[in-house]
Write an enzyme that holds these catalytic residues in place. Sequence first.
Site, PDB file in Angstrom:
ATOM      1  N   HIS A 134      -1.137   5.955   6.441  1.00 16.83           N
ATOM      2  CA  HIS A 134      -0.502   5.735   5.142  1.00 16.83           C
ATOM      3  C   HIS A 134      -0.059   7.076   4.565  1.00 16.83           C
ATOM      4  O   HIS A 134      -0.599   8.120   4.942  1.00 16.83           O
ATOM      5  CB  HIS A 134      -1.473   5.049   4.164  1.00 16.83           C
ATOM      6  CG  HIS A 134      -1.540   3.572   4.338  1.00 16.83           C
ATOM      7  ND1 HIS A 134      -2.170   2.995   5.420  1.00 16.83           N
ATOM      8  CD2 HIS A 134      -1.048   2.547   3.588  1.00 16.83           C
ATOM      9  CE1 HIS A 134      -2.072   1.669   5.326  1.00 16.83           C
ATOM     10  NE2 HIS A 134      -1.392   1.381   4.223  1.00 16.83           N
ATOM     11  N   SER A 173       0.796  -1.225   0.000  1.00 13.81           N
ATOM     12  CA  SER A 173       0.000   0.000   0.000  1.00 13.81           C
ATOM     13  C   SER A 173       0.830   1.277   0.000  1.00 13.81           C
ATOM     14  O   SER A 173       0.397   2.294  -0.528  1.00 13.81           O
ATOM     15  CB  SER A 173      -0.936   0.004   1.211  1.00 13.81           C
ATOM     16  OG  SER A 173      -0.211  -0.236   2.405  1.00 13.81           O
TER      17      SER A 173
END
Length: 284
Positions: free
Chosen positions: A265, A39
């Site tokens: 993230h 990711s």
Amino acid sequence: MHSYARLASIGLAAAALVAATTSIADAADPVKYVNLGDSYSAGSGVLPLSSGINPLCAQSTKNWAHDVAATKGYQLTDVSCGGAQTKDFYAGQYPGMAPQLDAVAADTDVVTLTMGGNDNNTFISAILACGSAGIATAGQGNPCTKLYGDTFTKAINEKTYPALVKGLQAIKAKAPAAKVVISGYPWITPAKGGCFPQLPIASGDVPYLRNLQATLNSAVSRAAGATGSTYVDLSAASAGHDACQAPGVRWVEPLLFTTQFVPVHPNALGEQGMANAALAQAGL
């Protein structure tokens, strides 16, 4: 003298023709660039999403590979996918998906990736475990350190590291002439202090998670060295851009009050920072 002049003229014309032909060939044969990984490589959480990719991957058109490709004019094939582990090099991550290594071929020129953070559920388990423990103590003490000790770091050194070496060797076997570039992960937590409750980690566990991430980045770096790959070190570049910083400064979003749909993230600024570091360090 005239014959020498004619020969010189012919030579210059031939050189110009060769140069023009080479230029045309280069234009017709761009650098073949493949992006693999998880990711952080996919830019999961950053909009807009790439078309034609499984939506579960949450792959962004603004991830670091797209930034590199746009800067250099490379021909990009991006098969990065949120949640990917090293095992997904060899088998489809989701039904109908090809193994990531299928995108790498003998004529591939450049390969980039981040990988390892999901093996043994390192990031997920640690963030959730420490977050739950931090909430239970209202952000005080170091409950996660006491509960889990060296559990996560042992898994990285004993399982993640050899899996990374195997994966990088497999990439090199498929594309022996390619430059293989694997990036470390940008800092998630500051060195100390934290920002409870945005990142619901007890203040005493912030150094614990920072050390865990340093251990993971060390494993990535060592695997790169063991396989002749290039490691991108984000330690200095991402310092002061952790998830506890303000929007517009941070590279990684916090767990709560995030500005994107995948927390913890990199945001678009973080993906660009990763691209800039790769361009500066890897000679892409």
